[in-house]
Design a protein around this motif. Structure first.
Motif, PDB file in Angstrom:
ATOM      1  N   LYS A  90      27.919  40.831  31.042  1.00  0.00           N
ATOM      2  CA  LYS A  90      28.865  40.977  32.149  1.00  0.00           C
ATOM      3  C   LYS A  90      30.231  41.400  31.618  1.00  0.00           C
ATOM      4  CE  LYS A  90      30.293  40.371  36.464  1.00  0.00           C
ATOM      5  NZ  LYS A  90      29.803  41.193  37.558  1.00  0.00           N
ATOM      6  N   ILE A  91      30.671  40.779  30.529  1.00  0.00           N
ATOM      7  CA  ILE A  91      31.951  41.157  29.924  1.00  0.00           C
ATOM      8  C   ILE A  91      31.915  42.621  29.495  1.00  0.00           C
ATOM      9  CG2 ILE A  91      33.473  40.813  27.932  1.00  0.00           C
ATOM     10  CD1 ILE A  91      32.810  37.796  28.133  1.00  0.00           C
ATOM     11  N   ARG A 107      28.429  40.732  42.841  1.00  0.00           N
ATOM     12  CA  ARG A 107      26.969  40.838  42.976  1.00  0.00           C
ATOM     13  C   ARG A 107      26.195  40.003  41.963  1.00  0.00           C
ATOM     14  NH1 ARG A 107      28.418  46.521  43.478  1.00  0.00           N
ATOM     15  NH2 ARG A 107      28.602  46.982  45.700  1.00  0.00           N
ATOM     16  N   THR A 108      26.864  39.559  40.891  1.00  0.00           N
ATOM     17  CA  THR A 108      26.108  38.808  39.875  1.00  0.00           C
ATOM     18  C   THR A 108      26.763  37.474  39.538  1.00  0.00           C
ATOM     19  OG1 THR A 108      27.166  40.074  38.093  1.00  0.00           O
ATOM     20  CG2 THR A 108      25.056  40.900  38.878  1.00  0.00           C
ATOM     21  N   GLN A 109      27.531  37.394  38.474  1.00  0.00           N
ATOM     22  CA  GLN A 109      27.960  36.111  37.916  1.00  0.00           C
ATOM     23  C   GLN A 109      29.245  35.530  38.478  1.00  0.00           C
ATOM     24  OE1 GLN A 109      28.112  36.418  33.639  1.00  0.00           O
ATOM     25  NE2 GLN A 109      26.113  37.389  33.537  1.00  0.00           N
ATOM     26  N   LEU A 158      32.455  35.406  41.695  1.00  0.00           N
ATOM     27  CA  LEU A 158      32.715  35.590  43.123  1.00  0.00           C
ATOM     28  C   LEU A 158      33.351  36.948  43.398  1.00  0.00           C
ATOM     29  CD1 LEU A 158      34.231  32.083  43.969  1.00  0.00           C
ATOM     30  CD2 LEU A 158      31.931  32.917  44.516  1.00  0.00           C
ATOM     31  N   ALA A 159      33.020  37.510  44.550  1.00  0.00           N
ATOM     32  CA  ALA A 159      33.616  38.775  44.969  1.00  0.00           C
ATOM     33  C   ALA A 159      35.133  38.642  44.975  1.00  0.00           C
ATOM     34  CB  ALA A 159      33.117  39.171  46.350  1.00  0.00           C
ATOM     35  N   GLY A 160      35.795  39.676  44.451  1.00  0.00           N
ATOM     36  CA  GLY A 160      37.248  39.680  44.416  1.00  0.00           C
ATOM     37  C   GLY A 160      37.852  39.087  43.154  1.00  0.00           C
ATOM     38  N   SER A 161      37.016  38.534  42.278  1.00  0.00           N
ATOM     39  CA  SER A 161      37.524  37.950  41.028  1.00  0.00           C
ATOM     40  C   SER A 161      38.100  39.045  40.131  1.00  0.00           C
ATOM     41  CB  SER A 161      36.398  37.252  40.260  1.00  0.00           C
ATOM     42  OG  SER A 161      35.876  36.178  41.000  1.00  0.00           O
ATOM     43  N   TYR A 162      39.238  38.756  39.524  1.00  0.00           N
ATOM     44  CA  TYR A 162      39.835  39.682  38.562  1.00  0.00           C
ATOM     45  C   TYR A 162      39.247  39.378  37.190  1.00  0.00           C
ATOM     46  CZ  TYR A 162      43.075  40.936  42.239  1.00  0.00           C
ATOM     47  OH  TYR A 162      43.613  41.388  43.420  1.00  0.00           O
ATOM     48  N   THR A 163      38.538  40.348  36.621  1.00  0.00           N
ATOM     49  CA  THR A 163      37.774  40.108  35.406  1.00  0.00           C
ATOM     50  C   THR A 163      38.432  40.623  34.127  1.00  0.00           C
ATOM     51  OG1 THR A 163      36.533  42.148  35.778  1.00  0.00           O
ATOM     52  CG2 THR A 163      35.553  40.078  36.613  1.00  0.00           C
ATOM     53  N   VAL A 164      38.995  41.836  34.176  1.00  0.00           N
ATOM     54  CA  VAL A 164      39.561  42.462  32.976  1.00  0.00           C
ATOM     55  C   VAL A 164      40.795  43.281  33.344  1.00  0.00           C
ATOM     56  CG1 VAL A 164      39.165  44.108  31.089  1.00  0.00           C
ATOM     57  CG2 VAL A 164      37.301  42.632  31.834  1.00  0.00           C
ATOM     58  N   LEU A 165      41.824  43.169  32.529  1.00  0.00           N
ATOM     59  CA  LEU A 165      43.014  44.008  32.635  1.00  0.00           C
ATOM     60  C   LEU A 165      42.992  44.982  31.471  1.00  0.00           C
ATOM     61  CD1 LEU A 165      45.882  44.755  33.681  1.00  0.00           C
ATOM     62  CD2 LEU A 165      46.746  42.939  32.158  1.00  0.00           C
TER      63      LEU A 165
END
Length: 172
Positions: free
Chosen positions: A72-73, A141-143, A145-152
């Motif tokens: 995912k990362i 869609r996977t790990q 929640l929708a709208g989560s900020y994952t990477v800058l």
């Protein structure tokens, strides 16, 4: 003086960027690839002069609060890289930055961000320094929640980018 094309290949094999190799050959009068390599690797100051200024790098700050899996990362960093690249290509000044970044090795670093607020603070600082940024917001869609900020993602001259991300730990 133009660089001797026959001497260029050995320098490129040593990892010398093409533009810097051409400048080093020209400055040494095309005496030999060894002389140009010694000039290039002689000192950091000389290397920066041959490189034509500061080096560029792209940094990806991963939101570690989300506890994403390795795959995912990797996908989120990929989204950040493509998003930032596309954003930069839209601006004429950005195209020059991408060319310089690519010409000098397309340096990429992945570091740890503690949470969403941390990513937002880093983005605000980067923008205040006029660095291009791209913040990935997940579809959920996977790990996460929708709208989560994952990477800058941030790109710019290494010295300026380090003012934003230089103290962050590498992602392990």
């Amino acid at each position: 003086m133009e660089a001797d094309e026959a001497l260029l290949s050995p320098l490129r094999e040593l990892g010398v960027p093409e533009a810097a190799a051409r400048r080093a050959l020209a400055l040494t009068g095309n005496v030999s690839a060894e002389a140009a390599a010694q000039l290039y690797f002689g000192s950091l100051e000389t290397q920066e002069q041959l490189d034509g200024g500061g080096c560029y790098k792209m940094v990806f700050v991963v939101n570690t609060e989300l506890a994403m899996g390795v795959g995912k990362i990797a996908a989120q960093v990929g989204h950040a890289a493509v998003g930032l690249y596309q954003l930069i290509q839209e601006k004429s000044t950005g195209r020059k930055m991408i060319c310089q970044w690519d010409e000098y090795g397309a340096k990429k670093v992945v570091v740890q961000g503690s949470n969403t607020a941390h990513l937002m603070d880093l983005q605000a600082l980067a923008l205040s320094l006029e660095l291009p940024t791209y913040l990935v917001q997940d579809a959920g869609r996977t790990q996460v929640l929708a709208g989560s900020y994952t990477v800058l993602a941030i790109i710019g001259e290494e010295e300026i980018v380090n003012q934003v991300t230089g103290k962050l730990r590498l992602l392990n």
